[in-house]
Motif scaffolding. Structure first.
Motif, PDB file in Angstrom:
ATOM      1  N   ILE A   1       1.020  -0.824  -0.262  1.00 60.46           N
ATOM      2  CA  ILE A   1       0.324   0.140  -0.073  1.00 60.46           C
ATOM      3  C   ILE A   1       0.803   1.342  -0.041  1.00 60.46           C
ATOM      4  N   GLY A   2       0.324   2.375  -0.584  1.00 61.39           N
ATOM      5  CA  GLY A   2       1.428   3.196  -0.961  1.00 61.39           C
ATOM      6  C   GLY A   2       2.356   3.611  -1.698  1.00 61.39           C
ATOM      7  N   PRO A   3       3.410   4.396  -1.928  1.00 59.35           N
ATOM      8  CA  PRO A   3       3.224   5.554  -1.488  1.00 59.35           C
ATOM      9  C   PRO A   3       1.769   6.381  -1.656  1.00 59.35           C
ATOM     10  N   GLN A   4       1.470   6.150  -2.948  1.00 60.19           N
ATOM     11  CA  GLN A   4       0.461   7.201  -3.331  1.00 60.19           C
ATOM     12  C   GLN A   4      -0.740   6.168  -3.293  1.00 60.19           C
ATOM     13  N   HIS A   5      -1.746   5.802  -2.285  1.00 58.44           N
ATOM     14  CA  HIS A   5      -3.171   5.738  -2.217  1.00 58.44           C
ATOM     15  C   HIS A   5      -4.279   6.385  -1.895  1.00 58.44           C
ATOM     16  N   PRO A   6      -5.729   6.133  -2.327  1.00 56.92           N
ATOM     17  CA  PRO A   6      -6.574   6.811  -1.159  1.00 56.92           C
ATOM     18  C   PRO A   6      -6.688   7.165  -0.141  1.00 56.92           C
ATOM     19  N   ALA A   7      -5.924   5.798   1.005  1.00 55.52           N
ATOM     20  CA  ALA A   7      -6.293   6.028   2.395  1.00 55.52           C
ATOM     21  C   ALA A   7      -5.084   6.923   2.580  1.00 55.52           C
ATOM     22  N   LEU A   8      -4.420   7.017   2.426  1.00 54.85           N
ATOM     23  CA  LEU A   8      -2.785   7.279   2.856  1.00 54.85           C
ATOM     24  C   LEU A   8      -3.037   9.057   2.364  1.00 54.85           C
ATOM     25  N   LYS A   9      -2.578  10.331   3.998  1.00 62.36           N
ATOM     26  CA  LYS A   9      -2.735  11.812   2.852  1.00 62.36           C
ATOM     27  C   LYS A   9      -1.564  11.686   2.378  1.00 62.36           C
ATOM     28  N   GLU A  10      -0.471  10.395   3.474  1.00 65.91           N
ATOM     29  CA  GLU A  10       1.408  11.633   2.835  1.00 65.91           C
ATOM     30  C   GLU A  10       1.749  10.002   2.235  1.00 65.91           C
ATOM     31  N   PRO A  11       2.565  10.534   1.869  1.00 62.36           N
ATOM     32  CA  PRO A  11       3.173   9.441   1.124  1.00 62.36           C
ATOM     33  C   PRO A  11       4.019   8.524   2.410  1.00 62.36           C
ATOM     34  N   ILE A  12       3.726   7.399   2.323  1.00 65.00           N
ATOM     35  CA  ILE A  12       4.651   5.802   3.292  1.00 65.00           C
ATOM     36  C   ILE A  12       3.976   5.096   3.221  1.00 65.00           C
ATOM     37  N   SER A  13       4.980   4.067   2.519  1.00 63.24           N
ATOM     38  CA  SER A  13       4.534   2.537   1.941  1.00 63.24           C
ATOM     39  C   SER A  13       4.499   1.217   3.054  1.00 63.24           C
ATOM     40  N   PHE A  14       3.232   0.919   2.701  1.00 57.07           N
ATOM     41  CA  PHE A  14       2.900  -0.495   4.069  1.00 57.07           C
ATOM     42  C   PHE A  14       3.082  -1.532   2.923  1.00 57.07           C
ATOM     43  N   LEU A  15       3.915  -2.493   3.201  1.00 55.99           N
ATOM     44  CA  LEU A  15       3.527  -4.726   3.048  1.00 55.99           C
ATOM     45  C   LEU A  15       2.693  -5.300   4.365  1.00 55.99           C
ATOM     46  N   LEU A  16       1.206  -5.356   4.140  1.00 54.92           N
ATOM     47  CA  LEU A  16       0.825  -5.687   4.660  1.00 54.92           C
ATOM     48  C   LEU A  16       0.873  -7.138   4.497  1.00 54.92           C
ATOM     49  N   THR A  17       0.645  -7.980   5.013  1.00 56.63           N
ATOM     50  CA  THR A  17       0.762 -10.179   4.888  1.00 56.63           C
ATOM     51  C   THR A  17      -0.638 -10.087   4.896  1.00 56.63           C
ATOM     52  N   VAL A  18      -1.635 -10.970   4.699  1.00 57.04           N
ATOM     53  CA  VAL A  18      -2.864 -11.489   5.063  1.00 57.04           C
ATOM     54  C   VAL A  18      -3.448 -13.179   4.627  1.00 57.04           C
ATOM     55  N   GLU A  19      -4.188 -13.030   5.598  1.00 54.85           N
ATOM     56  CA  GLU A  19      -4.653 -14.427   5.440  1.00 54.85           C
ATOM     57  C   GLU A  19      -5.923 -13.719   5.623  1.00 54.85           C
ATOM     58  N   GLY A  20      -6.586 -14.524   4.454  1.00 51.90           N
ATOM     59  CA  GLY A  20      -8.163 -13.843   3.783  1.00 51.90           C
ATOM     60  C   GLY A  20      -8.132 -12.386   4.495  1.00 51.90           C
ATOM     61  N   GLU A  21      -8.989 -12.250   5.332  1.00 48.97           N
ATOM     62  CA  GLU A  21      -9.023 -10.668   5.328  1.00 48.97           C
ATOM     63  C   GLU A  21      -8.454 -10.318   6.714  1.00 48.97           C
ATOM     64  N   ARG A  22      -7.433 -11.561   7.413  1.00 43.42           N
ATOM     65  CA  ARG A  22      -6.804 -10.756   8.367  1.00 43.42           C
ATOM     66  C   ARG A  22      -5.760 -10.322   9.138  1.00 43.42           C
ATOM     67  N   ILE A  23      -5.140  -9.161   9.059  1.00 45.56           N
ATOM     68  CA  ILE A  23      -3.453  -9.145   8.356  1.00 45.56           C
ATOM     69  C   ILE A  23      -2.841  -9.802   9.505  1.00 45.56           C
ATOM     70  N   VAL A  24      -1.300 -10.474   9.010  1.00 45.63           N
ATOM     71  CA  VAL A  24      -0.852 -10.953  10.420  1.00 45.63           C
ATOM     72  C   VAL A  24       0.827 -10.215  10.912  1.00 45.63           C
ATOM     73  N   GLU A  25       0.851  -9.987   9.636  1.00 39.03           N
ATOM     74  CA  GLU A  25       2.060  -8.981   9.380  1.00 39.03           C
ATOM     75  C   GLU A  25       1.844  -7.437   8.674  1.00 39.03           C
ATOM     76  N   SER A  26       2.910  -6.875   9.096  1.00 36.07           N
ATOM     77  CA  SER A  26       3.026  -5.797   8.263  1.00 36.07           C
ATOM     78  C   SER A  26       4.326  -4.849   8.751  1.00 36.07           C
ATOM     79  N   ALA A  27       4.927  -4.565   7.969  1.00 38.85           N
ATOM     80  CA  ALA A  27       6.204  -3.725   7.628  1.00 38.85           C
ATOM     81  C   ALA A  27       5.887  -1.817   7.102  1.00 38.85           C
ATOM     82  N   LEU A  28       6.706  -1.421   7.248  1.00 40.38           N
ATOM     83  CA  LEU A  28       6.555  -0.208   6.966  1.00 40.38           C
ATOM     84  C   LEU A  28       7.692   0.793   6.377  1.00 40.38           C
TER      85      LEU A  28
END
Lengths: 142, 360, 140
Positions: B8-35
């Protein structure tokens, strides 16, 4: 924070360290420790005085050495100062004692080339992945 | 279920400013994230060393557009301490007035952004319309809506007369009526609560481990507010409460910030009615004698720290800035764990990130 | 005939994409302010879009940092032609106060062609609207 009790405990625990406590604005006490004793001193501050709030870590290249300042706060400020040699700036990490030190150590690492031994995630925080011009806050880097 | 990694990011409708995430999901649930931050890293701490103390007031104001005044307050306060200057009371009152107006503006802006992210566009429009009242007042006082250039080393450069103070007080009353509507909505509106209660939870222990500051810490029951605990400017002369909540979720943070806005309005009233006579500034020498200072203020997002070292010249040897958003960023992997992907914008909005502050 | 309608629609209802390539947020909040009741640019037909593929105009803020350079380029390339770029704010135009930062490349025109420069630090909403309207007048 009871500064006098803390200073007394530091003197007892680290009798060979310079300490040389001074006050500086704004309502801050600063003491000097050797790099090896920085981590044990922080450990003591946490267990004996419950001092856990680390505001930040400032790194400065003075030209002669790399100075690290650990700024703690509990109604008053306490800064622990230590100096590392410029060619081999290494010090033990605090992240297992204070997880909130993670970003501050990463920033000091990338900006000044300090190695925080034991820090498991010392990737660049603010600099781009392809930065190759050396730590920006070092004096020799233009 | 297999794991998928979503960038997600750095340009994304949910984010007002540039930042990026890596979301690791199982189904709909986030198990781990890195930013990953740093998209807004302008290398300000190096820039500060290449400018003199006066030029730096202008640069410091632009670390962040939303909390520009508290940045210059913390910086000027530090330099004034190094110079041993005693800033006149009238200047300190005006400085504090702008600090509290900026807090009101920041919290209203934040409430609108949170509302927009959970689909409550009406509340977004209302809060942003009403924050125009605050922006108008700041513009009348200083000439700028967002960057005010009010602080100088030694005091302030703006003034107001009794008529102007009365006019501001009248508008603060109007603003308070609007904010009370928002507080009622936040407290009672069931859909708002359904979206924010239990989301993004942080315990008091997690707050202490990551050295979190500001409304996020206070919403988890940690009772720290620099305005009360280490008063600067004229906070020792004002009556106000630090707002604490215990639930530690996005709803609690909303309650804390909303009630803080009401407290700030009351503080502005005290400041305007008790404004003492006197000069606006003392003369500040260009060269600062060698020394060091740690200056702290309670920005809208929490403890803002400036460490400044002077070497006798007209330029600082070192300016270190630690902004409050850095602390809340460190809690995000914990907050996002086990959260549904649909709640990600809510969690991110709940902590009131200011990436420009974090990246510098 | 279709061409004329398309040109009219483009001029009467530009869809904008907002990208911050490294700014302090001051101009960003003034851009978001355009949507809110006081300025309400939707009455002018201006819609804020989420995807570069839907956008006609790229509203940029902030100087270009090394990390944003590639993202900015890619976003510009994803916008279907004809597309325009408006540099909002002094540091977007030239780098502003940050121009000699070690991580700053300068204004946005180092990376993408700019059609309209709107200076200000930060830029007022009225100035942004003025810049957009003047840009639209040049589209014919």
């Amino acid at each position: 924070m009871n500064v006098d009790l803390i200073l007394e405990a530091l003197r007892e625990g680290f009798p060979t360290d310079p300490l040389e406590p001074q006050t500086m604005p704004i309502d801050e006490t600063i003491v000097t420790l050797t790099p090896e004793n920085l981590r044990p001193a922080v450990q003591m501050l946490i267990t004996r005085f419950g001092l856990r709030h680390l505001s930040t870590i400032t790194g400065i290249d003075t030209g002669d050495e790399i100075e690290l300042l650990y700024h703690f706060w509990d109604r008053q400020g306490l800064t622990l100062r230590t100096s590392l040699p410029r060619e081999d700036a290494r010090i033990a990490t605090l992240t297992d004692l204070i997880p909130g030190a993670a970003f501050y150590e990463r920033e000091a690492a990338e900006m000044l080339g300090v190695v925080f031994e034991g820090h498991t995630g010392l990737d660049t925080l603010l600099l781009p992945d392809d930065w190759d011009s050396g730590p920006p806050l070092r004096k020799e880097v233009e | 279920m297999s794991r998928i990694t979503i960038p997600i990011g750095p340009q994304h409708p949910a984010l007002k400013e540039p930042i990026s995430f890596l979301l690791t999901v199982e189904g709909e649930r986030i198990v781990e994230s890195a930013l990953r931050i740093g998209y807004v890293h302008r290398g300000l701490e190096r820039i500060f060393q290449d400018r003199n103390y006066v030029q730096n007031v202008h640069v410091v104001e632009r670390v962040c557009g939303i909390c520009s005044h508290v940045h210059t307050t913390t910086y000027c306060q530090g330099v004034e301490a190094l110079l041993g200057l005693e800033v006149p009371p009238r200047a300190l009152y005006i400085r504090t007035l702008l600090c509290e107006m900026e807090r009101i503006h920041s919290h209203l802006l934040w409430l609108g952004v949170l509302a927009e992210h959970i689909g409550f566009t009406t509340l977004f429009m209302y809060t942003w319309r009403d924050r125009e009242i605050v922006l108008d007042v700041m513009e009348e006082l200083s000439g700028g809506r967002v960057a005010h250039a009010v602080n100088i080393i030694g005091g302030v450069r703006i003034d107001l007369d009794r008529d102007h103070a009365h006019s501001i007080l009248a508008r603060l009353d109007e603003l308070e009526r609007q904010i009370e509507v928002f507080v009622r909505i936040v407290q009672h509106e069931r859909t708002f609560q359904a979206r924010t209660r239990g989301v993004g939870h942080l315990s008091a222990e997690q707050v202490r481990r990551y050295c979190v500051v500001g409304p996020v810490a206070r919403a988890s029951g940690v009772d720290v507010d620099l305005r009360r605990d280490a008063p600067y400017a004229v906070y020792d002369r004002l009556k106000f409460r630090a707002i604490i909540a215990q639930e530690g979720d996005v709803w609690a943070r909303t309650m804390v910030r909303s009630m803080e806005t009401i407290e700030s309005l009351e503080m502005c009233r005290q400041l305007l009615t008790e404004l003492p006579e006197g000069p606006l500034a003392v003369r500040a020498p260009r060269r600062v004698p060698p020394g060091e200072v740690v200056s702290r203020c309670e920005a809208p997002r929490g403890e803002l720290v400036y460490y400044i070292r002077s070497d006798g010249s007209d330029r600082p040897a070192r300016v270190k800035v630690r902004t409050p958003t850095l602390t809340t960023l460190m809690t995000l992997p914990d907050q996002l764990r086990d959260v549904n992907t649909a709640d990600v914008p809510t969690v991110l909005s709940g902590v009131d990130l200011c990436i420009a502050c974090a990246d510098r | 005939m279709i061409d004329r309608i398309v040109r009219w629609a483009r001029r009467k209802s530009p869809w904008v994409l907002h990208f911050n390539s490294g700014g302090c947020n001051g101009c960003d909040i003034e851009i978001v302010d355009l949507l809110t009741p006081r300025y309400d640019v939707e009455r002018l037909g201006i819609l804020k879009e989420a995807s570069p593929r839907h956008a006609d105009v790229l509203l940029c803020t902030g100087p270009v940092t090394r990390q944003s350079r590639d993202r900015l380029r890619r976003i510009y390339e994803q916008m279907p032609a004809p597309r325009w770029v408006v540099a909002v704010g002094s540091c977007c135009c030239s780098g502003g106060v940050f121009r000699d930062g070690y991580n700053v490349l300068g204004g946005v025109d180092r990376v993408v062609p700019v059609d309209m420069y709107v200076p200000g630090c930060p830029c007022r909403p009225e100035a942004i609207i003025d810049g957009l309207v003047r840009l639209l007048e040049t589209i014919e």
